[in-house]
Design a protein around this motif. Structure first.
Motif: not given
Length: 239
Positions: A114-118
C-alpha cells in the motif's frame, strides 16, 4: 296457509315474480376481454428480450460444448473463437474423472503493498481468500457459483498454463496471471487504511489428504507452499 307461505317466491329480486324453485340464478354475461393484456410496444419489448436471451443461452451452451467435446472439424475451425469465449471465466476441467484426482487441500492467500500520500509504503498481512469462500459455502443450502468455483478454477487455470519455474506458457498463461491478479485485487480492495494498493502477492499452501487406514498408500503428509512474485496493479484491476 303455511304450505303456501313456504312455497311462495321472493319478491326481493325485483318485479315480475321470483325465480322458479330448484333453478340456479342466472349468471350475468361479461363483455369479451380485449385482445392481449399488454399494449403492443410492451409485447414487442418482451418478445425481443426473450429472443435475445434464447440466442445468448444457445450460443453459450454451444461454445462450452465444443470446448469440452473431443476435437472435431468445427472446434478446430473455430478454436480461437471458442477459447476466447471460454477462457478464463468458463474454463472447464474434468479432473474428478481423471486417473489421478486432486489429493490435497489448497488454500490461496493474498497480501498487498500500500502506498500512502506521504510517500511511505506498507505491506499488509495475508488475507485468506479460500477461507473467505469456505465461510460463505458452509451451512449455506444454495451457495453461489463464484464462492464455489471462481478462485479454485482460476488457480487451477494458472497452474495448467505455467511451467515448473512459474513461467507463463503462451498467451493463456498471461491471461491466467491477469485473472488471478484481478481476483486478489478485488478481494483486497483499492484502498487500505487510506493508502492506494499498488502491488499484490499470492501464495498457496497444499495440505495432502491423509489416506484411510485400510489403504496401502502412504504418501507424504508434508505441507508445501507455492509463492508467486509481487505483481503491480492499477486502477483498471478494481471494479
Amino acid at each position: 296457509m303455511e304450505p303456501q307461505e313456504a312455497s311462495g317466491g321472493s319478491g326481493s329480486d325485483g318485479a315480475g315474480g321470483g325465480q322458479a324453485p330448484g333453478k340456479p340464478a342466472a349468471v350475468p354475461t361479461l363483455p369479451p376481454a380485449p385482445n392481449g393484456s399488454w399494449p403492443l410496444p410492451s409485447r414487442i419489448v418482451i418478445a425481443a428480450t426473450i429472443g435475445v436471451l434464447t440466442i445468448g443461452v444457445t450460443l453459450h451452451l454451444l461454445l462450452v460444448f465444443l470446448f469440452v467435446a473431443p476435437p472435431n472439424a468445427i472446434s478446430k475451425e473455430y478454436n480461437g473463437l471458442i477459447r476466447g469465449y471460454v477462457d478464463p471465466e468458463f474454463d472447464q476441467n474434468w479432473r474428478l474423472f481423471a486417473p489421478n484426482p486432486l489429493q490435497s487441500n489448497i488454500a490461496v492467500h493474498a497480501r498487498a503493498e500500500v502506498a500512502f500520500p506521504d510517500g511511505s509504503r506498507r505491506t499488509t498481512g495475508w488475507l485468506a481468500l479460500t477461507a473467505q469462500d469456505l465461510r460463505e459455502i458452509r451451512h449455506n443450502p444454495v451457495p453461489s457459483h463464484a464462492h464455489q468455483n471462481l478462485l479454485r478454477q482460476a488457480w487451477d487455470f494458472y497452474n495448467r498454463t505455467h511451467d515448473v519455474k512459474g513461467r507463463a506458457m503462451g498467451l493463456r498463461g498471461e491471461l491466467a496471471e491477469a485473472y488471478v491478479r484481478r481476483i486478489a485485487a478485488h478481494r483486497l480492495g483499492p484502498v487500505i487504511d487510506g493508502g492506494q494498493v499498488v502491488k499484490v502477492q499470492i501464495y498457496a499452501s497444499y495440505t495432502p489428504i491423509i489416506p484411510p487406514r485400510w489403504s496401502s498408500d502412504r504418501g507424504s503428509t508434508k505441507k508445501t507452499y507455492q509463492v508467486l512474485p509481487w505483481w503491480p496493479v492499477s486502477e483498471k484491476e478494481f471494479p
